[in-house]
Design an enzyme around this catalytic site. Structure first.
Site, PDB file in Angstrom:
ATOM      1  N   GLU A  29      59.981  51.583  24.167  1.00  0.00           N
ATOM      2  CA  GLU A  29      58.740  51.223  23.490  1.00  0.00           C
ATOM      3  C   GLU A  29      58.127  50.020  24.190  1.00  0.00           C
ATOM      4  O   GLU A  29      58.782  48.980  24.347  1.00  0.00           O
ATOM      5  CB  GLU A  29      58.968  50.899  22.009  1.00  0.00           C
ATOM      6  CG  GLU A  29      57.647  50.598  21.298  1.00  0.00           C
ATOM      7  CD  GLU A  29      57.812  50.211  19.832  1.00  0.00           C
ATOM      8  OE1 GLU A  29      56.775  49.973  19.177  1.00  0.00           O
ATOM      9  OE2 GLU A  29      58.965  50.132  19.350  1.00  0.00           O
ATOM     10  N   GLU A  55      58.370  43.480  25.401  1.00  0.00           N
ATOM     11  CA  GLU A  55      57.281  42.742  24.759  1.00  0.00           C
ATOM     12  C   GLU A  55      57.078  41.449  25.540  1.00  0.00           C
ATOM     13  O   GLU A  55      58.010  40.947  26.180  1.00  0.00           O
ATOM     14  CB  GLU A  55      57.676  42.451  23.297  1.00  0.00           C
ATOM     15  CG  GLU A  55      56.747  41.568  22.498  1.00  0.00           C
ATOM     16  CD  GLU A  55      55.374  42.164  22.324  1.00  0.00           C
ATOM     17  OE1 GLU A  55      54.431  41.582  22.885  1.00  0.00           O
ATOM     18  OE2 GLU A  55      55.233  43.186  21.636  1.00  0.00           O
ATOM     19  N   ASP A 105      46.937  46.479  24.109  1.00  0.00           N
ATOM     20  CA  ASP A 105      45.751  45.648  24.342  1.00  0.00           C
ATOM     21  C   ASP A 105      44.771  46.442  25.202  1.00  0.00           C
ATOM     22  O   ASP A 105      45.105  46.820  26.328  1.00  0.00           O
ATOM     23  CB  ASP A 105      46.163  44.366  25.064  1.00  0.00           C
ATOM     24  CG  ASP A 105      45.024  43.361  25.178  1.00  0.00           C
ATOM     25  OD1 ASP A 105      43.847  43.772  25.059  1.00  0.00           O
ATOM     26  OD2 ASP A 105      45.305  42.174  25.415  1.00  0.00           O
ATOM     27  N   LYS A 109      36.812  43.779  27.757  1.00  0.00           N
ATOM     28  CA  LYS A 109      35.705  43.136  28.467  1.00  0.00           C
ATOM     29  C   LYS A 109      35.457  43.782  29.825  1.00  0.00           C
ATOM     30  O   LYS A 109      36.389  44.290  30.468  1.00  0.00           O
ATOM     31  CB  LYS A 109      35.993  41.646  28.642  1.00  0.00           C
ATOM     32  CG  LYS A 109      36.003  40.856  27.338  1.00  0.00           C
ATOM     33  CD  LYS A 109      36.211  39.378  27.587  1.00  0.00           C
ATOM     34  CE  LYS A 109      36.192  38.602  26.279  1.00  0.00           C
ATOM     35  NZ  LYS A 109      36.404  37.141  26.493  1.00  0.00           N
ATOM     36  N   ASP A 141      43.617  52.759  18.255  1.00  0.00           N
ATOM     37  CA  ASP A 141      42.382  52.836  17.479  1.00  0.00           C
ATOM     38  C   ASP A 141      41.162  52.623  18.363  1.00  0.00           C
ATOM     39  O   ASP A 141      40.033  52.713  17.878  1.00  0.00           O
ATOM     40  CB  ASP A 141      42.398  51.752  16.395  1.00  0.00           C
ATOM     41  CG  ASP A 141      42.469  50.364  17.020  1.00  0.00           C
ATOM     42  OD1 ASP A 141      43.552  50.006  17.527  1.00  0.00           O
ATOM     43  OD2 ASP A 141      41.441  49.654  17.038  1.00  0.00           O
TER      44      ASP A 141
END
EC number: 2.1.1.33
Length: 327
Positions: A29, A55, A105, A109, A141
């Protein structure tokens, strides 16, 4: 358990990482956040698969470690690393059953697309690391990033895109719950390899990754003679750059051992950043050994070798005479 970069082998053996469950499926993950996804997802299997979570947030790492421990998931390894470094350096060819990426993420931009994880180079390495039948699972999303990832997967030449509904566990993460409360949905895709072309392990910044070993003669080092008037007070912050790396020598400290010092170096190579110590130690014959220190579990890369070279070069500028270079 929590692994540092230096705790891994390059590549690593799943049987070494999970000695009690070597034959179970292996799931990676990327960006596990506070660790809510895996306890939910692991329950959908007859036995919890072996889990590797990566992470970049140290706070999230500690929260997830506590959550997985409380859930009794013992066959789990967590680490704080850039995902590209882990997948390219640690994961062997054809060993993963799935790579899960939940709400990454999107770097929305303009001009930041090169920072996104799910681009052609990642998909090409991922296809190499997955078993036949494995897949990269994306839930997000962010509609624009979703379409971008699908286009990049197809452009990679090694992935097939399958759009579907997200697994329920992906909607139990902290971020997903926040968006669900706002009445917003998420999109999901499976990126299934159509080819498993081998991609060499350890490829990073044009070089290879290797764990530190005291016995390894290739550990970067130099032997030199310091001038009689050598003064560590002459040290100033130094910066050296190569094609794939940047080394900043931040400071020089005296050690408890007489005639010894240690230099602190900041090494940046693409997505990999390391803080390493380079020792300057007096030997019995009066010469000094400049050598990468083991502290912190450094990984030997071209940039780390360059850090030893930068320390040596600075000493030469102070009048040292180099008798041998090993970097």
């Amino acid at each position: 358990m929590i692994f540092r970069l230096g705790d891994f082998h390059f590549p690593d053996d799943p049987a070494r990482l999970y000695p009690d469950t070597p034959d179970r499926p292996w799931v990676l993950e990327v960006g596990f956040g506070d660790g809510r996804f895996w306890p939910h997802y692991a329950r959908t299997f007859p036995e919890p698969p072996n889990y590797l979570g990566v992470e970049i947030s140290g706070v999230s790492l500690l929260k997830a470690h506590r959550r997985l421990k409380d859930a009794g998931l013992k066959n789990a390894v967590l680490t704080k690393l850039p995902a590209e470094v882990l997948v390219a350096g640690v994961i062997p060819h054809g060993s993963l059953d799935a790579i899960v990426v939940n709400f990454p993420d999107p770097w929305p931009k303009a001009g930041h697309e090169e920072h996104r994880l799910l681009r052609v180079p990642f998909f090409q390495v991922a296809a190499s690391r997955l078993k036949p039948g494995g897949a990269v699972l994306l839930t997000t999303d962010h509609d624009e990033y979703f379409e971008f990832a699908c286009a990049q997967a197809e452009a990679s030449g090694v992935m097939r895109v399958e759009r579907a509904g997200p697994p329920p566990a992906a909607l139990e993460t902290k971020y997903a719950l926040k968006w669900r409360d706002l009445g917003l949905g998420a999109q999901h895709a499976r990126f299934v390899p159509t080819r498993h072309d081998p991609v060499p392990n350890g490829a990073i910044s044009g070089g290879t990754l290797a764990p530190y070993s005291e016995e390894d003669p290739t550990v970067p080092h130099a032997v030199l003679t310091l001038p009689a008037d050598f003064s560590p007070q002459a040290f100033d912050k130094q910066t050296a750059r190569g094609g794939t790396w940047t080394v900043v020598l931040l400071d020089l400290y005296a050690t408890l051992r007489r005639g010894g010092w240690v230099a602190l170096a900041h090494v940046v190579e693409g997505d990999l950043t390391q803080e390493v110590l380079v020792g300057i130690t007096e030997r019995e014959d009066g010469t000094h050994l400049v050598r990468l220190a083991k502290f912190g579990g450094p990984i030997i890369t071209p940039g780390v070798k360059a850090a030893v070279g930068a320390v040596t070069q600075w000493l030469e500028g102070q009048g040292a005479v180099v008798k041998h270079r090993g970097y």
